[in-house]
Design an enzyme around this catalytic site. Structure first.
Site, PDB file in Angstrom:
ATOM      1  N   HIS A 156       0.874  -1.185   0.000  1.00 20.35           N
ATOM      2  CA  HIS A 156       0.000   0.000   0.000  1.00 20.35           C
ATOM      3  C   HIS A 156       0.912   1.237   0.000  1.00 20.35           C
ATOM      4  O   HIS A 156       1.718   1.413  -0.905  1.00 20.35           O
ATOM      5  CB  HIS A 156      -0.926  -0.119   1.215  1.00 20.35           C
ATOM      6  CG  HIS A 156      -2.022   0.887   1.308  1.00 20.35           C
ATOM      7  ND1 HIS A 156      -2.387   1.716   0.296  1.00 20.35           N
ATOM      8  CD2 HIS A 156      -2.868   1.194   2.355  1.00 20.35           C
ATOM      9  CE1 HIS A 156      -3.400   2.490   0.684  1.00 20.35           C
ATOM     10  NE2 HIS A 156      -3.703   2.191   1.928  1.00 20.35           N
TER      11      HIS A 156
ATOM     12  N   HIS B 248      -2.534  -2.635  -9.593  1.00 19.60           N
ATOM     13  CA  HIS B 248      -3.534  -2.009  -8.728  1.00 19.60           C
ATOM     14  C   HIS B 248      -4.777  -2.874  -8.702  1.00 19.60           C
ATOM     15  O   HIS B 248      -5.139  -3.464  -9.713  1.00 19.60           O
ATOM     16  CB  HIS B 248      -3.897  -0.606  -9.239  1.00 19.60           C
ATOM     17  CG  HIS B 248      -4.533   0.242  -8.196  1.00 19.60           C
ATOM     18  ND1 HIS B 248      -5.876   0.182  -7.922  1.00 19.60           N
ATOM     19  CD2 HIS B 248      -4.002   1.142  -7.338  1.00 19.60           C
ATOM     20  CE1 HIS B 248      -6.137   1.027  -6.934  1.00 19.60           C
ATOM     21  NE2 HIS B 248      -5.029   1.619  -6.557  1.00 19.60           N
TER      22      HIS B 248
ATOM     23  N   ASP C  40       2.524   5.312  -6.848  1.00 21.55           N
ATOM     24  CA  ASP C  40       3.800   5.252  -6.120  1.00 21.55           C
ATOM     25  C   ASP C  40       5.023   5.108  -7.023  1.00 21.55           C
ATOM     26  O   ASP C  40       6.144   5.169  -6.534  1.00 21.55           O
ATOM     27  CB  ASP C  40       3.775   4.066  -5.140  1.00 21.55           C
ATOM     28  CG  ASP C  40       2.741   4.253  -4.044  1.00 21.55           C
ATOM     29  OD1 ASP C  40       2.754   5.327  -3.429  1.00 21.55           O
ATOM     30  OD2 ASP C  40       1.925   3.345  -3.821  1.00 21.55           O
TER      31      ASP C  40
HETATM   32  N1  CMC Z   1       4.720  -7.126  -9.996  1.00 22.84           N
HETATM   33  C1  CMC Z   1       4.620  -8.356 -10.572  1.00 22.84           C
HETATM   34  N2  CMC Z   1       3.464  -9.034 -10.690  1.00 22.84           N
HETATM   35  C2  CMC Z   1       2.375  -8.462 -10.183  1.00 22.84           C
HETATM   36  C3  CMC Z   1       2.399  -7.191  -9.582  1.00 22.84           C
HETATM   37  C4  CMC Z   1       3.628  -6.513  -9.498  1.00 22.84           C
HETATM   38  N3  CMC Z   1       3.711  -5.306  -8.935  1.00 22.84           N
HETATM   39  N4  CMC Z   1       1.155  -6.865  -9.170  1.00 22.84           N
HETATM   40  C5  CMC Z   1       0.375  -7.890  -9.496  1.00 22.84           C
HETATM   41  N5  CMC Z   1       1.098  -8.857 -10.115  1.00 22.84           N
HETATM   42  C6  CMC Z   1       0.609 -10.116 -10.684  1.00 22.84           C
HETATM   43  C7  CMC Z   1       0.283 -11.127  -9.565  1.00 22.84           C
HETATM   44  O1  CMC Z   1       1.407 -11.897  -9.249  1.00 22.84           O
HETATM   45  C8  CMC Z   1      -0.840 -11.904 -10.199  1.00 22.84           C
HETATM   46  O2  CMC Z   1      -0.273 -12.801 -11.120  1.00 22.84           O
HETATM   47  P1  CMC Z   1      -0.936 -14.264 -11.349  1.00 22.84           P
HETATM   48  O3  CMC Z   1      -2.291 -13.999 -11.929  1.00 22.84           O
HETATM   49  O4  CMC Z   1      -0.004 -14.964 -12.272  1.00 22.84           O
HETATM   50  O5  CMC Z   1      -1.016 -14.907  -9.995  1.00 22.84           O
HETATM   51  C9  CMC Z   1      -1.603 -10.854 -11.000  1.00 22.84           C
HETATM   52  O6  CMC Z   1      -0.634  -9.848 -11.332  1.00 22.84           O
HETATM   53  C10 CMC Z   1      -2.772 -10.234 -10.262  1.00 22.84           C
HETATM   54  O7  CMC Z   1      -2.249  -9.654  -9.084  1.00 22.84           O
HETATM   55  P2  CMC Z   1      -2.959  -9.668  -7.677  1.00 22.84           P
HETATM   56  O8  CMC Z   1      -1.895  -9.816  -6.642  1.00 22.84           O
HETATM   57  O9  CMC Z   1      -4.087 -10.636  -7.671  1.00 22.84           O
HETATM   58  O10 CMC Z   1      -3.561  -8.199  -7.625  1.00 22.84           O
HETATM   59  P3  CMC Z   1      -4.156  -7.480  -6.365  1.00 22.84           P
HETATM   60  O11 CMC Z   1      -5.261  -6.621  -6.825  1.00 22.84           O
HETATM   61  O12 CMC Z   1      -4.477  -8.480  -5.295  1.00 22.84           O
HETATM   62  O13 CMC Z   1      -2.910  -6.613  -5.818  1.00 22.84           O
HETATM   63  C11 CMC Z   1      -1.383  -4.834  -5.539  1.00 22.84           C
HETATM   64  C12 CMC Z   1      -2.752  -5.270  -6.083  1.00 22.84           C
HETATM   65  C13 CMC Z   1      -1.284  -3.328  -5.640  1.00 22.84           C
HETATM   66  C14 CMC Z   1      -1.276  -5.222  -4.060  1.00 22.84           C
HETATM   67  C15 CMC Z   1      -0.269  -5.521  -6.352  1.00 22.84           C
HETATM   68  O14 CMC Z   1      -0.391  -5.151  -7.704  1.00 22.84           O
HETATM   69  C16 CMC Z   1       1.122  -5.190  -5.828  1.00 22.84           C
HETATM   70  O15 CMC Z   1       1.596  -5.849  -4.887  1.00 22.84           O
HETATM   71  N6  CMC Z   1       1.821  -4.165  -6.428  1.00 22.84           N
HETATM   72  C17 CMC Z   1       3.123  -3.758  -5.965  1.00 22.84           C
HETATM   73  C18 CMC Z   1       3.008  -2.884  -4.729  1.00 22.84           C
HETATM   74  C19 CMC Z   1       2.493  -1.496  -5.069  1.00 22.84           C
HETATM   75  O16 CMC Z   1       2.961  -0.837  -5.972  1.00 22.84           O
HETATM   76  N7  CMC Z   1       1.511  -1.032  -4.274  1.00 22.84           N
HETATM   77  C20 CMC Z   1       0.925   0.278  -4.435  1.00 22.84           C
HETATM   78  C21 CMC Z   1      -0.510   0.213  -4.882  1.00 22.84           C
HETATM   79  S1  CMC Z   1      -1.194   1.777  -5.426  1.00 22.84           S
HETATM   80  C22 CMC Z   1      -1.201   2.840  -4.077  1.00 22.84           C
HETATM   81  C23 CMC Z   1      -1.736   2.320  -2.820  1.00 22.84           C
HETATM   82  O17 CMC Z   1      -2.794   1.681  -2.767  1.00 22.84           O
HETATM   83  O18 CMC Z   1      -1.089   2.531  -1.817  1.00 22.84           O
END
Ligand code: CMC
Length: 396
Positions: A235, A274, A330
């Site tokens: 986050h 996201h 971010d």
């Molecule tokens: N790098 C590599 N792969 C990713 C990433 C990433 N940053 N984000 C998602 N994926 C992949 C994930 O591994 C999954 O792959 P698969 O379908 O093969 O299992 C797929 O994309 C779907 O991801 P998810 O984890 O189900 O998505 P989510 O909605 O649960 O998570 C998130 C969203 C923001 C937590 C995640 O994208 C993440 O960890 N991003 C990196 C951290 C980040 O930048 N966070 C800031 C978010 S925006 C501002 C805020 O909210 O604070």
């Protein structure tokens, strides 16, 4: 029999009605109270946007003057809070300090604490408004106190003649140092960054605010909990994690190797992806442009080359395209904070200070909601069936 849905991470659960912000994640749209974020970032100040988010409409000139005056009136922190902050180790993480300080605040205003003053104390809108002004007014002061304690400097108090963001810059400043001098262009850039972080509907920390508020706890404790939620690298801690990731990658040439390790599932590309945006995050677009304005004043942050190469490679790679992973808010913000001279572990604080507006707007909306209930989801139990405790000597 009630049929319940198993929905880990609340991928498909709506838990409230809200009128504060609107997101269309497929189109990359974000609006505060109906106004497009691009127009707000261009035309409003932090204070006007805070008023809009909290009250639903833009302020008139006199309302804005009164709001600014009230924020200033409420910005002074209790002497015990200053003592508390000065008791931390110099290498304590600023987010741990901020969350703890906010919780301490909850013990200092017992007459507005439902556990002490009575459960219905927040029915009085004047009581609520006072807490809102105090938390919003004190947030930049607490942030600056934390920074100055960690860097071994004395307190620099608020200046009533300055606006919200400029005041924050000024309190961080040590006269004579280049970093943190409130250059008007940099103040403007930070004001826009603050606006872009003010509200984002039911993100993890805002959901945490509502969750905690639903127990009837005092608002300081609810906000302390939200700060805890925002601290995590998935986050608000992502802005810090992005810069650490870019530093580890080091150069443009190393980008393909890093991308390969992300695709193998060894690492996450921080600042990408996201839950709601399946398109370019509109805030990230605005921040990318803002970065150049800041670099024009303070010089180009060399890591931006690595970031741009990462973005270029990721956006043309099937792994990221298929999963609709784009840069989020971010990805570039940390580079601006770095160029402005903020320490890397302070970046999440620059997310917390503005996001407090959103948390408080949701807290207020939650309290007014006739459908509000204690938040209490269900689980699917897959643990052991009934079994007998081993026999032996009784302990008592
Ligand atoms: N790098 C590599 N792969 C990713 C990433 C990433 N940053 N984000 C998602 N994926 C992949 C994930 O591994 C999954 O792959 P698969 O379908 O093969 O299992 C797929 O994309 C779907 O991801 P998810 O984890 O189900 O998505 P989510 O909605 O649960 O998570 C998130 C969203 C923001 C937590 C995640 O994208 C993440 O960890 N991003 C990196 C951290 C980040 O930048 N966070 C800031 C978010 S925006 C501002 C805020 O909210 O604070």
């Amino acid at each position: 029999q009630i049929l319940r849905t198993y929905d880990p991470g609340y991928m498909n659960t709506c838990c409230c009605v809200s009128r504060i912000s609107y997101i269309d994640g497929d189109k990359g749209i974000l609006r505060y109270r109906g106004y497009p974020i691009e127009q707000i970032a261009e035309r409003a100040t932090f204070e006007e946007t805070a008023f809009l988010l909290l009250h639903g409409e833009l302020p008139t000139d006199s309302q804005l003057k009164e709001f600014n005056r009230s924020l200033m009136k409420h910005c002074h922190v209790h002497e015990d809070v200053k003592k508390f902050i000065s008791s931390f180790r110099h290498d304590a993480h600023p987010m741990a300090m901020f969350a703890a300080t906010m919780a301490v605040n909850g013990s200092l205003y017992p007459s507005s604490n439902p556990s002490i003053a009575g459960q219905d104390v927040y029915k009085d809108k004047a009581v609520r408004n006072e807490q809102i002004l105090r938390i919003l007014g004190q947030a930049p002061v607490i942030g600056a106190l934390i920074h100055r304690h960690r860097s071994g400097q004395t307190i620099n108090g608020p200046d009533e003649s300055l606006g919200y963001t400029e005041n924050f810059f000024n309190m961080m400043d040590k006269k004579g140092e280049v970093a943190y001098r409130p250059n008007p262009k940099l103040v403007h850039a930070l004001d826009v960054l603050f606006i872009l972080h003010q509200e984002h509907e039911l993100n993890c920390s805002t959901a945490a605010t509502r969750h905690l508020a639903s127990s009837g706890v005092d608002v300081y404790t609810a906000i302390a909990g939200a700060i805890g939620a925002l601290y995590g690298p998935r986050h608000g801690g992502a802005n810090e994690a992005v810069v650490r990731m870019l530093e580890t990658i080091g150069s443009k040439e190393e980008v393909p190797k890093f991308i390969e390790s992300v695709k193998k599932g060894e690492k996450k590309l921080m600042g990408f992806g996201h839950r709601v945006y399946k398109n370019y995050d509109p805030r990230a677009k605005l921040i990318r442009r803002l970065a150049d304005e800041v670099f024009d004043v303070v010089g180009r942050e060399p890591l931006v080359e690595v970031a741009m190469e990462l973005e270029r490679v990721a956006l043309s790679d099937e792994y990221f395209v298929k999963r609709k992973l784009y840069p989020n808010v971010d990805f570039y913000s940390g580079l601006i904070y770095k160029a402005l001279g903020f320490p890397t572990d302070f970046f999440p604080i620059l997310f917390v200070i503005p996001r407090i507006t959103g948390w408080l707007s949701h807290w207020n909306e939650f309290l007014d909601d006739p459908d509000n209930k204690i938040v209490r989801p269900f689980q699917v139990y897959k643990g052991s069936g009934l079994r007998n405790f081993p026999s032996g000597d009784l302990k008592y």
